[in-house]
Design a protein around this motif. Structure first.
Motif, PDB file in Angstrom:
ATOM      1  N   UNK A 413       0.599  -1.052  -0.232  1.00  0.00           N
ATOM      2  CA  UNK A 413      -0.188  -0.132   0.391  1.00  0.00           C
ATOM      3  C   UNK A 413       0.825   1.131   0.067  1.00  0.00           C
ATOM      4  N   UNK A 414       1.889   1.517   0.839  1.00  0.00           N
ATOM      5  CA  UNK A 414       2.875   2.491   0.840  1.00  0.00           C
ATOM      6  C   UNK A 414       3.826   2.835  -0.722  1.00  0.00           C
ATOM      7  N   UNK A 415       3.530   2.027  -1.619  1.00  0.00           N
ATOM      8  CA  UNK A 415       3.902   2.099  -2.426  1.00  0.00           C
ATOM      9  C   UNK A 415       5.468   0.562  -2.577  1.00  0.00           C
ATOM     10  N   UNK A 416       5.695   0.393  -4.030  1.00  0.00           N
ATOM     11  CA  UNK A 416       5.902  -1.278  -4.445  1.00  0.00           C
ATOM     12  C   UNK A 416       7.118  -0.694  -5.140  1.00  0.00           C
ATOM     13  N   UNK A 417       8.380  -1.585  -5.877  1.00  0.00           N
ATOM     14  CA  UNK A 417       9.134  -1.480  -5.888  1.00  0.00           C
ATOM     15  C   UNK A 417       9.234  -1.186  -8.216  1.00  0.00           C
ATOM     16  N   UNK A 418      10.273   0.164  -7.563  1.00  0.00           N
ATOM     17  CA  UNK A 418      10.810   0.321  -9.179  1.00  0.00           C
ATOM     18  C   UNK A 418      11.416  -1.007 -10.450  1.00  0.00           C
ATOM     19  N   UNK A 419      12.348  -0.786  -9.012  1.00  0.00           N
ATOM     20  CA  UNK A 419      13.519  -2.327 -10.062  1.00  0.00           C
ATOM     21  C   UNK A 419      13.845  -3.211  -9.147  1.00  0.00           C
TER      22      UNK A 419
END
Length: 421
Positions: A413-419
């Motif tokens: 919910x707080x953010x997912x990895x971009x790489x």
């Protein structure tokens, strides 16, 4: 890696939010992009998709693509409160179940968000009226050729590139090429949906009544629960109310690749009559005064184990058909696009297999958990069975049982990895 980079071309099939988001991300990564869209022109106020919620990470990504600080804030409304409440079956009076005042989403209409993203692209990127037919990959796996029927001239056109991106929705034809036996899973319920435009009658009894009952409209995402059913209500920009009513129904016989169904006046009237048995009169009046409500059947899919084949990649609903209960579909599509762009930029076109492998490794753990969580929340709110808990009854549920309804429990919910790394 950057020194050996050359200009490469991606062909994106599907011009919905996933497709145009992917176009932005790949242009930033230094790719040439063409989007093939079967519709003959951009949507103008279509109810399809209705309202949606953008999480913080998606807001940041869109702001970066648009390069216009605060523009997204100007064309959306805040959703700072996530509230679940129950409607008493007899008294028709709501009472609070959960309330989170640190909810930081933005509310948008599907067509508004699509227009924003489309209008920020170079004019030549999206080819309207191009109906996908088939694709082929060269023997050395270096190029892909896509065939599309051009509606305006009724001829087949061939478009070549180094990468094919399938953004063609939950019934993806491209995905079916690789997973011919994959079937979507019907949830057991449908959603009546609509957007009430009250711009010409802000002081009507309907609007005054709904605002009395839901005083935080304009900043709150309301979930109204009752016995084996639930409703969603929130405000959109330009004086519109978005509502969704999830109602149990047997699986329909859908025509074509659409999860929406044309409804007759008799079906709509029957819906109103059923709503009067469950919901408060103020909410029913909103439904009755909404122009052209439509029916959306809820499907999802068990998480895929693979979303990349050679130089073909799935994004958006093609990669992870999901139910709407975690406000994930649009946000997952935007994150898919951003991650794909980051991976392509990191590895460069000469290392496309490595870029796509990293995209797959980055996204699958995230989307798999989010799809299953959304399914679970939908079953809870609809009073459907789960193997590890009793059937949820909002009028009898404990505080602990109610906590599982909150949006902040969505994985990542707080953010997912971009790489990766």
């Amino acid at each position: 890696m950057n020194e050996s980079r050359k200009k490469a071309k991606a062909v994106i099939v599907g011009g919905s939010i996933a497709g145009v988001s992917c176009a932005h991300a790949l242009i930033v990564a230094g790719w040439d992009v063409v989007v093939l869209e079967k519709s003959s022109a951009p949507s103008k106020g279509s109810p399809t998709g209705a309202g949606l919620g953008l999480d913080c990470q998606s807001q940041t990504i869109i702001d970066f693509w648009l390069q216009q600080p605060k523009f997204l804030e100007q064309v959306t409304l805040p959703l700072t409160i996530d509230q679940n409440q129950v409607t008493d079956r007899e008294k028709k009076v709501p009472s609070l179940l959960t309330r989170d005042e640190n909810f930081n989403f933005r509310a948008a209409h599907w067509a508004d968000l699509h227009d924003i993203l489309f209008n920020a692209l170079p004019r030549e990127v999206v080819l309207w009226g191009h109906v996908y037919q088939s694709f082929s990959i060269s023997q050395n796996d270096k190029t892909v050729t896509v065939k599309a029927k051009v509606l305006e001239i009724d001829k087949i056109s061939e478009i070549k590139g180094e990468l094919l991106v399938a953004a063609d929705g939950c019934f993806s034809s491209i995905r079916q090429t690789f997973l011919p036996d994959l079937k979507l899973r019907y949830s057991g319920y449908c959603a009546w949906r609509g957007v009430l435009d009250f711009s010409k009658n802000e002081t009507s009894e309907t609007l005054l009544g709904i605002r009395r009952l839901y005083p935080d409209l304009g900043k709150c995402l309301y979930f109204e629960l009752s016995h084996k059913t639930h409703c969603v209500l929130y405000e959109l920009l330009n004086k519109r109310l978005n509502w969704i009513w999830y109602a149990r129904q047997s699986e329909p016989q859908l025509k074509g690749n659409s999860v929406t169904m044309k409804v007759s006046s008799d079906m709509i009237e029957n819906m109103y009559q059923e709503a009067e048995k469950i919901w408060v009169p103020e909410l029913v009046r909103v439904m009755r005064e909404t122009k052209d409500p439509f029916l959306n059947f809820i499907y999802d899919c068990d998480p895929l184990e693979q979303i990349v084949w050679d130089n073909v990649v799935l994004i958006g609903d093609a990669a992870h058909p999901t139910s709407p209960h975690g406000l994930r579909s649009t946000n997952m599509s935007i994150l898919d696009a951003a991650v794909l762009g980051k991976c392509l930029e990191k590895w460069g076109p000469n290392n496309l297999p490595s870029a796509l492998e990293e995209y797959q490794r980055t996204r699958l753990p995230v989307t798999s958990k989010q799809v299953l969580h959304s399914r679970r929340v939908g079953r809870i709110k609809q009073g459907l069975s789960l193997p590890d808990r009793v059937t949820f009854d909002p009028q009898e549920a404990s505080t602990k049982e109610c906590e599982e309804l909150q949006q902040k429990l969505v994985p990542f919910f707080g953010g997912a990895p971009l790489t990766i790394g």
